[in-house]
Design an enzyme around this catalytic site. Structure first.
Site, PDB file in Angstrom:
ATOM      1  N   THR A 139       0.824  -1.204   0.000  1.00 30.33           N
ATOM      2  CA  THR A 139       0.000   0.000   0.000  1.00 30.33           C
ATOM      3  C   THR A 139       0.861   1.259   0.000  1.00 30.33           C
ATOM      4  OG1 THR A 139      -0.134   0.223   2.413  1.00 30.33           O
ATOM      5  CG2 THR A 139      -1.710  -1.283   1.355  1.00 30.33           C
ATOM      6  N   CYS A 140       0.199   2.390  -0.189  1.00 23.95           N
ATOM      7  CA  CYS A 140       0.901   3.674  -0.178  1.00 23.95           C
ATOM      8  C   CYS A 140       1.147   4.189   1.239  1.00 23.95           C
ATOM      9  CB  CYS A 140       0.099   4.712  -0.956  1.00 23.95           C
ATOM     10  SG  CYS A 140       0.056   4.412  -2.736  1.00 23.95           S
ATOM     11  N   ASP A 141       0.697   3.455   2.239  1.00 27.02           N
ATOM     12  CA  ASP A 141       0.842   3.864   3.635  1.00 27.02           C
ATOM     13  C   ASP A 141       2.222   3.459   4.151  1.00 27.02           C
ATOM     14  OD1 ASP A 141       0.605   4.359   6.332  1.00 27.02           O
ATOM     15  OD2 ASP A 141      -1.382   3.473   6.523  1.00 27.02           O
ATOM     16  N   ASN A 146      -6.490   0.165  -0.135  1.00 28.36           N
ATOM     17  CA  ASN A 146      -5.724   0.623  -1.298  1.00 28.36           C
ATOM     18  C   ASN A 146      -5.933  -0.287  -2.511  1.00 28.36           C
ATOM     19  OD1 ASN A 146      -2.462   2.286  -0.971  1.00 28.36           O
ATOM     20  ND2 ASN A 146      -4.323   2.914  -1.997  1.00 28.36           N
TER      21      ASN A 146
END
Length: 382
Positions: free
Chosen positions: A323-325, A363
């Site tokens: 994910t982008c986290d 995501n």
């Protein structure tokens, strides 16, 4: 590709890689391992074994446990009850969540005919009886000390001994059958916790003075998560010895989850980028690997390429999820071959518990390719 893969059977993880060449994560189920673990519990535990469905509700898992002799299931929602009944219509489900919605209770009682319900408050007892009637068994759950469990399950649920005595008497007065339940905590590392909780239960039973149908000692049996724990038989021996000494004279129930299924599944991930001492893979804490973060879980890993195991000296790598986290990172480093790179795979072992059932889809990343592998879990438990 994903839906088709679910219908395929494989001989090994290497076979999965050779036939699918997956750039997506694959959840691997080993029915042979699950069937053996189920038999270990059914033959070794001195009572009736209920599988805690929340731990891993996938149909491949439920079927393998049934084939291994599990006939009773600890369910916490109407969805779990429906899933078990749809696949295993002869199974016996128990509604063991101490807090239940009225709609779920109505369906459990009227549609599925459940007869066993856990409560830990008078208001929940009123609710259950008002909907399901009195031709049921009320399990009064008592709170027990956390001890050496990784997760404390009495911080949220469980009556005090005095409250439990009152609840048992009230349930019996209204015409219900009664039982006592407890849970020493998930991944309990000390068999003596069961002795302590069983002694508490015996004291509550004696003070309540009502006829009990059974004592449900809950789950908590540990899987081997990189820690030194007693053998499963060691837990069974403590429980059997305590039961004999207390002389309760009623059946014992248990609700194992993690210890039944952890060894029976793995997660096959692919490296999508290598950057210094960091690897970026296609599953993470929002997917099937959340317990690595939440449970201080250090699973075995191995690196695989199309040609076979990745060879060479090992060094520690930090592993990020897809994910982008930036929180999507495994908190400990893993020792992997220093030559590992994009396109290679990392298999995480001991991933049967609290994995596929806990992923979020955040995501847009989800592990939806689940395969069964007939044979030993090569590389970890062969």
């Amino acid at each position: 590709m994903s839906s088709a893969a679910r219908e395929l059977r494989f001989a090994s993880v290497a076979d999965v890689i050779a036939r699918l060449d997956p750039s997506y994560p694959v959840f691997c189920v080993f029915p042979d391992v699950l069937r053996k673990r189920a038999r270990d519990f059914v033959e070794g535990f001195p009572g009736t074994v209920l599988y805690a469905v929340k731990c891993n509700p996938h149909p491949f898992v439920l079927k393998a446990l049934w084939e291994g002799g599990i006939r009773h299931f600890d369910t916490a929602s109407i969805s779990e009850i429906a899933k078990v009944n749809e696949q295993l219509p002869d199974a016996h489900c128990y509604f063991n969540h101490p807090v239940k919605g009225r709609g779920a209770l109505e369906a459990a009682a009227d549609v599925y005919g459940l007869k066993d319900y856990v409560v830990d408050t008078l208001s929940e007892l009123d609710k259950v009886i008002g909907i399901a009637g009195t031709d049921i068994t009320i399990e009064v759950r008592i709170a027990t000390p956390k001890g050496k469990a990784v997760y404390d399950l009495s911080s949220k649920f469980g009556a005090t001994p005095d409250e439990a005595v009152a609840l048992l008497r009230e349930a019996s007065r209204r015409g219900c059958r009664t039982a006592i339940a407890f849970h020493v905590g998930s991944q309990c590392l000390d068999p003596d916790a069961y002795r302590v909780a069983m002694e508490m239960s015996a004291d509550v039973a004696a003070r309540a003075g009502v006829k009990l149908e059974y004592l449900d000692i809950g789950g908590g049996f540990p899987a081997i998560h990189g820690v030194d724990v007693a053998s499963l038989q060691g837990y069974f021996d403590v429980i059997a010895t305590t039961n004999e000494r207390l002389g309760l004279g009623i059946p014992l129930f248990a609700e194992p989850g993690r210890a039944l299924v952890a060894e029976g599944c793995s997660v096959l991930t692919q490296v999508h980028l290598g950057k210094g001492d960091s690897l970026y893979i296609n599953d993470g804490i929002y997917g099937c690997l959340s317990e690595i973060r939440d449970g201080d879980f250090d699973p075995p890993v191995r690196a695989i390429s199309k040609a076979g195991p990745v060879a060479g000296p090992l060094r520690p790598f930090r592993i990020f999820g897809p994910t982008c986290d930036s929180l999507d990172v495994l908190k400990q480093k893993f020792n992997l071959p220093e030559s590992i790179g994009e396109g290679d795979w990392i298999e995480f072992g001991l991933m049967g518990a609290y994995s596929i059932g806990m992923q979020t889809g955040f995501n847009g990343f989800v592990t939806d390719t689940i395969v069964r592998i007939d044979g030993p879990q090569d590389g970890f438990n062969s």
